[in-house]
Design a protein around this motif. Structure first.
Motif, short mmCIF file in Angstrom:
data_model
loop_
_atom_site.label_atom_id
_atom_site.label_comp_id
_atom_site.label_asym_id
_atom_site.label_seq_id
_atom_site.Cartn_x
_atom_site.Cartn_y
_atom_site.Cartn_z
N SER A 107 62.26 86.87 29.38
CA SER A 107 62.77 86.10 30.51
C SER A 107 61.65 85.75 31.48
O SER A 107 61.53 84.61 31.96
CB SER A 107 63.87 86.89 31.22
OG SER A 107 64.32 86.21 32.37
N ASP A 108 60.79 86.73 31.78
CA ASP A 108 59.70 86.50 32.73
C ASP A 108 58.65 85.55 32.17
O ASP A 108 58.12 84.70 32.89
CB ASP A 108 59.06 87.82 33.12
CG ASP A 108 59.97 88.68 33.98
OD1 ASP A 108 61.00 88.17 34.46
OD2 ASP A 108 59.67 89.88 34.16
N ILE A 109 58.33 85.70 30.90
CA ILE A 109 57.34 84.81 30.27
C ILE A 109 57.86 83.38 30.28
O ILE A 109 57.13 82.43 30.58
CB ILE A 109 57.01 85.29 28.85
CG1 ILE A 109 56.28 86.64 28.89
CG2 ILE A 109 56.14 84.26 28.11
CD1 ILE A 109 56.21 87.35 27.55
N ARG A 110 59.14 83.19 29.95
CA ARG A 110 59.73 81.86 29.98
C ARG A 110 59.70 81.27 31.39
O ARG A 110 59.40 80.09 31.58
CB ARG A 110 61.16 81.90 29.44
CG ARG A 110 61.25 82.13 27.94
CD ARG A 110 62.68 82.06 27.44
NE ARG A 110 62.75 82.28 26.00
CZ ARG A 110 62.54 81.34 25.08
NH1 ARG A 110 62.29 80.09 25.47
NH2 ARG A 110 62.63 81.62 23.80
N THR A 111 60.03 82.09 32.37
CA THR A 111 60.01 81.59 33.75
C THR A 111 58.61 81.13 34.15
O THR A 111 58.44 80.04 34.73
CB THR A 111 60.49 82.69 34.72
OG1 THR A 111 61.84 83.03 34.40
CG2 THR A 111 60.40 82.23 36.17
N LEU A 112 57.60 81.93 33.83
CA LEU A 112 56.23 81.56 34.18
C LEU A 112 55.79 80.30 33.45
O LEU A 112 55.16 79.41 34.04
CB LEU A 112 55.29 82.73 33.86
CG LEU A 112 55.40 83.93 34.82
CD1 LEU A 112 54.78 85.18 34.19
CD2 LEU A 112 54.72 83.62 36.15
N ALA A 113 56.12 80.20 32.17
CA ALA A 113 55.75 79.00 31.41
C ALA A 113 56.46 77.76 31.94
O ALA A 113 55.91 76.65 31.89
CB ALA A 113 56.06 79.20 29.93
N ASP A 114 57.67 77.93 32.47
CA ASP A 114 58.46 76.80 32.96
C ASP A 114 57.94 76.21 34.27
O ASP A 114 58.45 75.18 34.72
CB ASP A 114 59.92 77.22 33.12
CG ASP A 114 60.66 77.31 31.78
OD1 ASP A 114 60.12 76.81 30.79
OD2 ASP A 114 61.75 77.91 31.75
N PHE A 115 56.94 76.85 34.88
CA PHE A 115 56.34 76.23 36.06
C PHE A 115 55.45 75.05 35.68
O PHE A 115 54.86 74.42 36.56
CB PHE A 115 55.56 77.27 36.87
CG PHE A 115 56.44 78.23 37.61
CD1 PHE A 115 57.24 77.78 38.66
CD2 PHE A 115 56.50 79.58 37.27
CE1 PHE A 115 58.07 78.66 39.35
CE2 PHE A 115 57.32 80.46 37.95
CZ PHE A 115 58.11 80.01 38.99
N GLY A 116 55.35 74.76 34.41
CA GLY A 116 54.64 73.58 33.92
C GLY A 116 53.15 73.79 33.82
O GLY A 116 52.56 73.70 32.74
N THR A 117 52.52 74.05 34.94
CA THR A 117 51.12 74.44 34.99
C THR A 117 50.95 75.47 36.09
O THR A 117 51.65 75.43 37.10
CB THR A 117 50.17 73.26 35.24
OG1 THR A 117 48.82 73.75 35.32
CG2 THR A 117 50.51 72.54 36.54
N ARG A 118 50.02 76.38 35.87
CA ARG A 118 49.66 77.34 36.92
C ARG A 118 48.15 77.25 37.16
O ARG A 118 47.51 78.24 37.52
CB ARG A 118 50.08 78.77 36.50
CG ARG A 118 51.56 78.91 36.20
CD ARG A 118 51.98 80.36 35.95
NE ARG A 118 51.21 81.00 34.91
CZ ARG A 118 51.39 80.85 33.60
NH1 ARG A 118 52.37 80.07 33.15
NH2 ARG A 118 50.63 81.48 32.72
N HIS A 119 47.62 76.08 36.95
CA HIS A 119 46.20 75.83 37.21
C HIS A 119 45.87 76.25 38.63
O HIS A 119 46.66 76.04 39.56
CB HIS A 119 45.89 74.35 36.99
CG HIS A 119 44.42 74.03 36.99
ND1 HIS A 119 43.68 73.93 38.15
CD2 HIS A 119 43.56 73.78 35.96
CE1 HIS A 119 42.43 73.64 37.85
NE2 HIS A 119 42.33 73.54 36.52
N THR A 120 44.71 76.86 38.83
CA THR A 120 44.32 77.39 40.13
C THR A 120 44.40 76.34 41.23
O THR A 120 44.74 76.66 42.38
CB THR A 120 42.90 77.97 40.05
OG1 THR A 120 42.89 79.03 39.09
CG2 THR A 120 42.42 78.50 41.39
N MET A 121 44.10 75.09 40.90
CA MET A 121 44.11 74.03 41.92
C MET A 121 45.34 73.14 41.82
O MET A 121 45.36 72.03 42.36
CB MET A 121 42.83 73.20 41.80
CG MET A 121 41.57 74.01 42.12
SD MET A 121 40.04 73.06 41.99
CE MET A 121 39.91 72.87 40.20
N SER A 122 46.39 73.63 41.16
CA SER A 122 47.62 72.85 41.02
C SER A 122 48.45 72.93 42.29
O SER A 122 48.09 73.59 43.27
CB SER A 122 48.42 73.33 39.81
OG SER A 122 48.81 74.68 39.97
#
Length: 452
Positions: A44-59
Motif C-alpha cells: 500500500s505504501d509503495i503504491r502510494t509513493l509511486a502514485d505521486f508521479g515523480t518525486r524528483h528533488t526539484m519537482s
C-alpha cells in the motif's frame, strides 16, 4: 530403535552445553517482530509513493497529489499517525536545508532538500542511535528532468516504505538505545539528504551505532536472468575514509584492513539474519557500494560513522533511472509491476531484526588494545563503557584469511583477558559487550597495542 534416538539426544545436549559456554541467547521477541512486518502494508505504501508521479528533488512542492512536496507531507503524516497510535512515542521532524543552484552540480535552481524522520527514544542511552533510511526522491533517464513521470517504485519507494513499516512495528516495543526511521531527500542529485543528516549528527553529538541504508529492496528478477527471492547484499567499506596515515601504517603491520566499523556492522546484520531468518541468504559485499556508484550511507561513512547499504542481490538496470517506455520488446521504467512485495517484506524484517538487536544491546567496548607478539598467547584489554546494561564481554577471533568470526569465548565482566595458546600472528581479534538481556554490541576491533 534406542540407538537411533540416542544421536539426536546427544546432539541436543552438545548444542545446549555449547550454547551455555558461549552465553548464547535467543530472544523470542525477535520472532514477534519478524511476524509483525506486513507485505500488504508495504504494498500500500509503495503504491502510494509511486502514485505521486515523480518525486524528483526539484519537482512540484505545492501540489497535493504530485511531486516531492506531496510525498514528504504524506510521509510525515504517516509517521505522525503511527505516533498517535503509540501515545506520542515518536518525535516526528523535518530537516530542511537550502541547496543553492550550481551549474556544475545536479541542482540547477535553489532547492530546499527536506528529510523526514521519526525518533523512538531509548530508555537507557537516548543519545545512542540506530538509523534505518530510505530515499524519498526518484528520477528518470535525464537526471535534471523534474517534470516527467518517475514513479521510483523500487528505487526507492521500497526502502522508504520499509522505514515507515518499521516505525509501525518497532513503536510497539521499548528499547535501550534510540531508533531513527528516516526518509532522506536529494539522493539522486548528490546524496544531499544523507550529508545534511550526518552533519547534523556531528554538530549535535549523536552517538550513531550504525546506519542501515535501504536502497532498492523489492526486485527479485535480475538483468542477469537470475530470479531469487532469498539473496540480498550488504555493502560496507573496509575502514574509515578519515583514516590517517598513521592508521594506515598500523593496518599494514598489525592488520585490520577488513575490520573497520562498517564491516563490523555488516557482520552483525549477517549474523542476526543467520540466527533468526536462516531462510535468507545475506551476501557480504566488501566494497562501499556498487562498482563506481553510491548511496546515502556514504555521507555517514565520510563523517566517521558506521553505515552499510542493504539491497536486492540481482538488479535490473532496465528498471532503474529510466523513462517509462517499450523498446525492442523490453519494458523500461521503475514501475509498480516490477516490485515483489513479499521480498520487500523479508528485507524489511532483516532490518527490523538488526535494529531491534542493536537497540537492545549495551554500548560496545572502547579503546580495545591487543598484545602477544612473540608470545604463545594473545591478550586483549578494553575500556568498559559506562552502562548498567552489561553482563560481560566476549572475545572473537578468526583466521586472517576468513571474513566472518569463527571462534568466540565469553570471558565475564572483566576488562582484560588472555587467550592461552592462541598465537596472535595467525588470527584477527575483537571484543563485544554482552547485555544482561543477552543481546550483544557490535564487535570492537583493537585500535592500539598493549606495551606494558
Amino acid at each position: 530403535m534406542k540407538r537411533l534416538l540416542l544421536f539426536p539426544l546427544l546432539f541436543f545436549f552438545a548444542f545446549f552445553q555449547n550454547a551455555q559456554a558461549q552465553d548464547f541467547t535467543i530472544d523470542p521477541q525477535m520472532y514477534e517482530i519478524i511476524d509483525a512486518v506486513s507485505a500488504d502494508r508495504l504494498e500500500s505504501d509503495i503504491r502510494t509513493l509511486a502514485d505521486f508521479g515523480t518525486r524528483h528533488t526539484m519537482s512540484d512542492t505545492t501540489s497535493s497529489d504530485r511531486g516531492i512536496g506531496a510525498a514528504r507531507r504524506w510521509i510525515k503524516q504517516e509517521f505522525e499517525k503511527i505516533s498517535e497510535e503509540c501515545g506520542g512515542c515518536l518525535e516526528v521532524k523535518y530537516q530542511r536545508t537550502l541547496v543553492e543552484a550550481d551549474p556544475d552540480s545536479r541542482i540547477d535552481e535553489d532547492t530546499w532538500v527536506v528529510n523526514v524522520y521519526a525518533v523512538l527514544k531509548g530508555n537507557t542511552h537516548p543519545n545512542n542511535y540506530v538509523i534505518m533510511s530510505g530515499d524519498i526522491d526518484s528520477r528518470a533517464s535525464d537526471i535534471m528532468d523534474e517534470e516527467i513521470d518517475a514513479p521510483g517504485a523500487n528505487d526507492n519507494a521500497t526502502g522508504m516504505a520499509g522505514a515507515i513499516e518499521l516505525a509501525r512495528v518497532l513503536s510497539n516495543y521499548e528499547f535501550e538505545n534510540s531508533i531513527i526511521l528516516a526518509g532522506l531527500s536529494g539522493e539522486e542529485q548528490g546524496l544531499y539528504g544523507g550529508g545534511h543528516m550526518a552533519e547534523m549528527a556531528k554538530e549535535e553529538g549523536w552517538n550513531i551505532i550504525g546506519v542501515l541504508n535501504n536502497d532498492m529492496i523489492g526486485n527479485i528478477e535480475g538483468v542477469d536472468g537470475v530470479i531469487d527471492n532469498r539473496e540480498f547484499r550488504i555493502f560496507s567499506e573496509p575502514y574509515s575514509s578519515q583514516a590517517s596515515e598513521r592508521d594506515l601504517q598500523m593496518k599494514r603491520f598489525y592488520g585490520g584492513e577488513n575490520d573497520g566499523i562498517s564491516r563490523q556492522l555488516a557482520r552483525y546484520i549477517y549474523e542476526t539474519t543467520e540466527l533468526y531468518m536462516p531462510q535468507m541468504d545475506p551476501m557480504l559485499i566488501y566494497r562501499l557500494d556498487r562498482f563506481g556508484r553510491g548511496g546515502h550511507h556514504r555521507p555517514f561513512n565520510e563523517a566517521g560513522f558506521a553505515g552499510v547499504r542493504i539491497m536486492e542481490a540481482h538488479e535490473n538496470y532496465t528498471q532503474q533511472h529510466q523513462d517509462i517506455r517499450t523498446e525492442d520488446g523490453i519494458e523500461y521504467g521503475d514501475v509498480i509491476e516490477h516490485v515483489n512485495f513479499e521480498y520487500a517484506k523479508k528485507l524489511t524484517a532483516v532490518n527490523a531484526l538488526a535494529m531491534a538487536s542493536l537497540a537492545k544491546a549495551p554500548p560496545a567496548p572502547k579503546n580495545v588494545e591487543i598484545g602477544g607478539a612473540v608470545q604463545p598467547s594473545t591478550t586483549l584489554r578494553w575500556e568498559k563503557p559506562d552502562s548498567d546494561l552489561i553482563k560481560g564481554y566476549k572475545i572473537y577471533w578468526r583466521p586472517t584469511s576468513e571474513s566472518l568470526w569463527e571462534s568466540q569465548r565469553y570471558v565475564g565482566n572483566v576488562s582484560e583477558f588472555t587467550l592461552e595458546n592462541i598465537v596472535i600472528d595467525n588470527y584477527l581479534f575483537g571484543v563485544s559487550a554482552v547485555g544482561k538481556n543477552g543481546h550483544e554490541s557490535v564487535v570492537s576491533y583493537p585500535s592500539g597495542l598493549i606495551r606494558d
